[in-house]
Design a protein around this motif. Structure first.
Motif, PDB file in Angstrom:
ATOM      1  N   LYS A 141       0.825  -1.213   0.000  1.00  0.00           N
ATOM      2  CA  LYS A 141       0.000   0.000   0.000  1.00  0.00           C
ATOM      3  C   LYS A 141       0.859   1.263   0.000  1.00  0.00           C
ATOM      4  O   LYS A 141       0.596   2.207  -0.751  1.00  0.00           O
ATOM      5  N   ILE A 142       1.926   1.288   0.823  1.00  0.00           N
ATOM      6  CA  ILE A 142       2.747   2.496   0.863  1.00  0.00           C
ATOM      7  C   ILE A 142       3.607   2.600  -0.389  1.00  0.00           C
ATOM      8  O   ILE A 142       3.903   3.715  -0.852  1.00  0.00           O
ATOM      9  N   GLN A 143       4.015   1.487  -0.970  1.00  0.00           N
ATOM     10  CA  GLN A 143       4.735   1.547  -2.252  1.00  0.00           C
ATOM     11  C   GLN A 143       3.907   2.280  -3.300  1.00  0.00           C
ATOM     12  O   GLN A 143       4.399   3.168  -4.003  1.00  0.00           O
ATOM     13  N   ARG A 144       2.667   1.915  -3.401  1.00  0.00           N
ATOM     14  CA  ARG A 144       1.774   2.546  -4.382  1.00  0.00           C
ATOM     15  C   ARG A 144       1.584   4.024  -4.049  1.00  0.00           C
ATOM     16  O   ARG A 144       1.628   4.880  -4.940  1.00  0.00           O
ATOM     17  N   GLY A 150       4.857  11.041  -4.680  1.00  0.00           N
ATOM     18  CA  GLY A 150       6.204  11.565  -4.529  1.00  0.00           C
ATOM     19  C   GLY A 150       6.773  11.497  -3.126  1.00  0.00           C
ATOM     20  O   GLY A 150       7.617  12.319  -2.744  1.00  0.00           O
ATOM     21  N   ILE A 151       6.336  10.528  -2.354  1.00  0.00           N
ATOM     22  CA  ILE A 151       6.872  10.337  -1.003  1.00  0.00           C
ATOM     23  C   ILE A 151       8.149   9.495  -1.093  1.00  0.00           C
ATOM     24  O   ILE A 151       8.203   8.513  -1.840  1.00  0.00           O
ATOM     25  N   THR A 152       9.180   9.881  -0.335  1.00  0.00           N
ATOM     26  CA  THR A 152      10.457   9.176  -0.381  1.00  0.00           C
ATOM     27  C   THR A 152      10.725   8.402   0.906  1.00  0.00           C
ATOM     28  O   THR A 152      10.015   8.552   1.908  1.00  0.00           O
ATOM     29  N   ASP A 153      11.801   7.597   0.881  1.00  0.00           N
ATOM     30  CA  ASP A 153      12.218   6.864   2.075  1.00  0.00           C
ATOM     31  C   ASP A 153      12.517   7.805   3.236  1.00  0.00           C
ATOM     32  O   ASP A 153      12.357   7.435   4.405  1.00  0.00           O
ATOM     33  N   ASP A 154      12.966   9.014   2.936  1.00  0.00           N
ATOM     34  CA  ASP A 154      13.282   9.989   3.975  1.00  0.00           C
ATOM     35  C   ASP A 154      12.083  10.219   4.891  1.00  0.00           C
ATOM     36  O   ASP A 154      12.231  10.312   6.114  1.00  0.00           O
ATOM     37  N   ALA A 155      10.896  10.308   4.313  1.00  0.00           N
ATOM     38  CA  ALA A 155       9.693  10.541   5.112  1.00  0.00           C
ATOM     39  C   ALA A 155       9.416   9.357   6.041  1.00  0.00           C
ATOM     40  O   ALA A 155       9.049   9.541   7.205  1.00  0.00           O
ATOM     41  N   LEU A 156       9.584   8.135   5.538  1.00  0.00           N
ATOM     42  CA  LEU A 156       9.367   6.950   6.361  1.00  0.00           C
ATOM     43  C   LEU A 156      10.309   6.932   7.560  1.00  0.00           C
ATOM     44  O   LEU A 156       9.917   6.594   8.682  1.00  0.00           O
ATOM     45  N   ILE A 157      11.554   7.300   7.320  1.00  0.00           N
ATOM     46  CA  ILE A 157      12.558   7.305   8.384  1.00  0.00           C
ATOM     47  C   ILE A 157      12.213   8.364   9.428  1.00  0.00           C
ATOM     48  O   ILE A 157      12.307   8.130  10.632  1.00  0.00           O
ATOM     49  N   ARG A 158      11.804   9.537   8.971  1.00  0.00           N
ATOM     50  CA  ARG A 158      11.510  10.637   9.893  1.00  0.00           C
ATOM     51  C   ARG A 158      10.320  10.322  10.800  1.00  0.00           C
ATOM     52  O   ARG A 158      10.288  10.739  11.961  1.00  0.00           O
ATOM     53  N   VAL A 159       9.332   9.610  10.279  1.00  0.00           N
ATOM     54  CA  VAL A 159       8.197   9.212  11.118  1.00  0.00           C
ATOM     55  C   VAL A 159       8.686   8.327  12.270  1.00  0.00           C
ATOM     56  O   VAL A 159       8.327   8.540  13.434  1.00  0.00           O
ATOM     57  N   ALA A 160       9.512   7.333  11.958  1.00  0.00           N
ATOM     58  CA  ALA A 160      10.013   6.424  12.989  1.00  0.00           C
ATOM     59  C   ALA A 160      10.939   7.146  13.964  1.00  0.00           C
ATOM     60  O   ALA A 160      10.881   6.912  15.179  1.00  0.00           O
ATOM     61  N   ASP A 192       9.886  -4.345   1.598  1.00  0.00           N
ATOM     62  CA  ASP A 192      10.263  -3.120   0.891  1.00  0.00           C
ATOM     63  C   ASP A 192       9.055  -2.209   0.648  1.00  0.00           C
ATOM     64  O   ASP A 192       8.040  -2.664   0.113  1.00  0.00           O
ATOM     65  N   PRO A 193       9.102  -0.957   1.088  1.00  0.00           N
ATOM     66  CA  PRO A 193      10.244  -0.159   1.569  1.00  0.00           C
ATOM     67  C   PRO A 193      10.334  -0.058   3.091  1.00  0.00           C
ATOM     68  O   PRO A 193      11.022   0.821   3.608  1.00  0.00           O
ATOM     69  N   LEU A 194       9.656  -0.927   3.814  1.00  0.00           N
ATOM     70  CA  LEU A 194       9.555  -0.804   5.265  1.00  0.00           C
ATOM     71  C   LEU A 194      10.613  -1.651   5.977  1.00  0.00           C
ATOM     72  O   LEU A 194      10.725  -2.857   5.748  1.00  0.00           O
ATOM     73  N   ARG A 195      11.353  -0.997   6.860  1.00  0.00           N
ATOM     74  CA  ARG A 195      12.442  -1.630   7.581  1.00  0.00           C
ATOM     75  C   ARG A 195      12.043  -2.012   9.001  1.00  0.00           C
ATOM     76  O   ARG A 195      10.949  -1.680   9.465  1.00  0.00           O
ATOM     77  N   GLN A 196      12.942  -2.685   9.688  1.00  0.00           N
ATOM     78  CA  GLN A 196      12.664  -3.234  11.013  1.00  0.00           C
ATOM     79  C   GLN A 196      12.081  -2.202  11.972  1.00  0.00           C
ATOM     80  O   GLN A 196      11.092  -2.465  12.664  1.00  0.00           O
ATOM     81  N   TYR A 197      12.684  -1.016  12.034  1.00  0.00           N
ATOM     82  CA  TYR A 197      12.249  -0.023  13.015  1.00  0.00           C
ATOM     83  C   TYR A 197      11.117   0.856  12.503  1.00  0.00           C
ATOM     84  O   TYR A 197      10.789   1.871  13.129  1.00  0.00           O
ATOM     85  N   MET A 198      10.499   0.444  11.417  1.00  0.00           N
ATOM     86  CA  MET A 198       9.342   1.166  10.878  1.00  0.00           C
ATOM     87  C   MET A 198       8.036   0.451  11.189  1.00  0.00           C
ATOM     88  O   MET A 198       6.972   0.938  10.821  1.00  0.00           O
ATOM     89  N   THR A 282       0.596   1.783  12.460  1.00  0.00           N
ATOM     90  CA  THR A 282       0.985   0.378  12.448  1.00  0.00           C
ATOM     91  C   THR A 282       2.403   0.246  11.909  1.00  0.00           C
ATOM     92  O   THR A 282       3.179  -0.596  12.338  1.00  0.00           O
ATOM     93  N   GLU A 283       2.725   1.081  10.953  1.00  0.00           N
ATOM     94  CA  GLU A 283       4.084   1.242  10.430  1.00  0.00           C
ATOM     95  C   GLU A 283       4.217   2.683   9.933  1.00  0.00           C
ATOM     96  O   GLU A 283       3.228   3.427   9.905  1.00  0.00           O
ATOM     97  N   SER A 284       5.417   3.088   9.583  1.00  0.00           N
ATOM     98  CA  SER A 284       5.674   4.489   9.240  1.00  0.00           C
ATOM     99  C   SER A 284       4.778   4.990   8.122  1.00  0.00           C
ATOM    100  O   SER A 284       4.305   6.132   8.156  1.00  0.00           O
ATOM    101  N   GLY A 285       4.553   4.155   7.124  1.00  0.00           N
ATOM    102  CA  GLY A 285       3.745   4.584   5.992  1.00  0.00           C
ATOM    103  C   GLY A 285       2.312   4.874   6.374  1.00  0.00           C
ATOM    104  O   GLY A 285       1.665   5.758   5.787  1.00  0.00           O
ATOM    105  N   ALA A 286       1.785   4.158   7.365  1.00  0.00           N
ATOM    106  CA  ALA A 286       0.403   4.366   7.779  1.00  0.00           C
ATOM    107  C   ALA A 286       0.208   5.783   8.299  1.00  0.00           C
ATOM    108  O   ALA A 286      -0.768   6.460   7.967  1.00  0.00           O
ATOM    109  N   GLU A 287       1.131   6.257   9.144  1.00  0.00           N
ATOM    110  CA  GLU A 287       1.005   7.621   9.662  1.00  0.00           C
ATOM    111  C   GLU A 287       1.003   8.632   8.516  1.00  0.00           C
ATOM    112  O   GLU A 287       0.232   9.591   8.524  1.00  0.00           O
ATOM    113  N   ILE A 288       1.861   8.420   7.538  1.00  0.00           N
ATOM    114  CA  ILE A 288       1.941   9.343   6.401  1.00  0.00           C
ATOM    115  C   ILE A 288       0.616   9.381   5.649  1.00  0.00           C
ATOM    116  O   ILE A 288       0.074  10.460   5.371  1.00  0.00           O
TER     117      ILE A 288
END
Length: 381
Positions: A141-144, A150-160, A192-198, A282-288
């Motif tokens: 879902k977050i990949q799509r 135009g959301i990048t990995d940077d945003a996922l990291i910043r949420v976590a 992908d693109p979600l990592r352990q601490y996300m 639930t994971e970083s992408g969900a908050e976004i």
């Protein structure tokens, strides 16, 4: 019909508590809430409560006292806590009762949630190919979403990064160590693109709230927190949700925008009037995604919001001030009520080291879960 007041709150620390059952954790939170409200168990007229794996909520009367009160169990997946709260809210608003309890708790085993596809109206192949693992669904879902907006990995990291920084300030959080941007960025890729601490983890914990009518609240406190709106909604046709076996050609409206719109209408305010928000992560992408789905920004604007620090404690809209699910874990029955507990603390000015520095007059909570349900509350001083 008048507003409903929250006059007492209680929490059992989240994480792992091997020497205490889920029901015992629930009773612990109830006793805290009773003490906070300045009442006894015998004063409570009714209760709603629930969990997924921690036991039947109504059986805690054996520990709290056999007073004969109405106690109704609620089971509604990730919206269990929110649904219990909405049930109690309606009971008081109707004039039937003046004082009631809401409690949510859980005690999940380690690892991912076990899912039987048939329980969700799905064929066995859905589980056999791995789609019943929520890590897979949320990654897709977050990949799509990232590709579309135009959301990048940077945003996922910043949420976590923000979540663990806030969790480090929360004495009731499970994960209480702040993680650096680099630690999160270099952690193991899970889906992908979600990592352990996300990702959050299933865990344990409990929250209890005491609700009262305006008349009763005036007898108990000078500073109640008012529940201005509370709504639970299911998904619209064509939406893509947890356990959806396919993606519709035409996008439909998900449960979150429907619930958010209903709650804002009840409260008579809009997203621009909210001072703090607790959103399902639930994971970083969900908050976004939920930042936009709840109306706080447009799709794609999250990148700038996070880069500029607008969702941090000192930002224009602090989000998940207690660390959210990422830092607290997710005991399903308690998770939505944890958000309300945190919002009440912030509105009272009692959140300690993580207290938002600006004046907080309104707060917003939101949960989302399978098979496409959402519960939203709006609170105010």
């Amino acid at each position: 019909m008048s507003d409903v007041a929250i006059v007492g709150i209680g929490i059992h620390p989240f994480g792992r508590t091997p020497d205490r059952t889920g029901l015992e954790q629930g009773a612990f939170a109830v006793r805290q809430a009773l003490a906070d409200a300045g009442i006894t168990w015998g004063d409570v007229q009714f209760a709603y409560g629930g969990s997924q794996d921690g036991g039947n909520a109504d059986t805690m009367v054996e520990e709290l006292g056999l007073t004969g009160l109405q106690f109704i169990n609620v089971a509604n997946g990730c919206a269990t806590g929110g649904s219990a709260l909405i049930s109690a809210y309606g009971a008081i608003r109707s004039g039937q009762y003046d004082l009631g309890l809401v409690v949510g708790f859980d005690k999940h085993e380690q690892g991912s949630f076990r899912v039987r596809p048939a329980d969700w109206g799905l064929p066995e192949w859905y589980g056999e190919v791995g789609f019943a693992l929520t890590t897979q669904f949320f990654a897709m879902k977050i990949q799509r979403y990232m590709a579309l907006h135009g959301i990048t990995d940077d945003a996922l990291i910043r949420v976590a990064e923000k979540a663990f920084a806030n969790g480090a300030l929360n004495p009731n959080a499970w994960r209480r160590r702040a993680l650096s941007y680099e630690e999160i960025a270099q952690s193991t890729m899970i889906s992908d693109p979600l990592r352990q601490y996300m990702f959050c983890s299933p865990g344990e914990g409990a929250v209890a709230l005491i609700l009262a009518s305006p008349k009763k609240a005036a007898q108990l406190t000078r500073h109640p927190v008012w529940l201005k709106g509370a709504a639970m909604r299911t998904r619209g046709a064509g939406s893509f949700e947890v356990f959806s076996p396919s993606l519709s050609v035409e996008d439909g409206e998900g449960a979150t925008p429907i619930a958010a719109r209903a709650a804002f209408t009840m409260a008579g305010i809009g997203p621009e009037d909210i001072d703090i928000a607790q959103l399902q992560d639930t994971e970083s992408g969900a908050e976004i995604m939920h930042m936009a789905e709840n109306g706080f920004c447009r799709d794609g604007e999250q990148e700038k919001w996070l880069r500029e620090g607008w969702t941090r404690l000192d930002g224009k809209l602090p989000v998940n001030t207690d660390g959210g699910c990422l830092a607290n874990g997710e005991p399903i029955g308690a998770s939505g009520l944890r958000q309300v507990y945190e919002t009440v603390l912030q509105l009272r000015g009692d959140a300690g080291a993580r207290q938002v520095p600006k004046r907080v007059s309104t707060g917003y909570t939101h949960v989302y879960g399978a098979p496409g349900v959402s519960a939203v509350t709006i609170l105010a001083r």
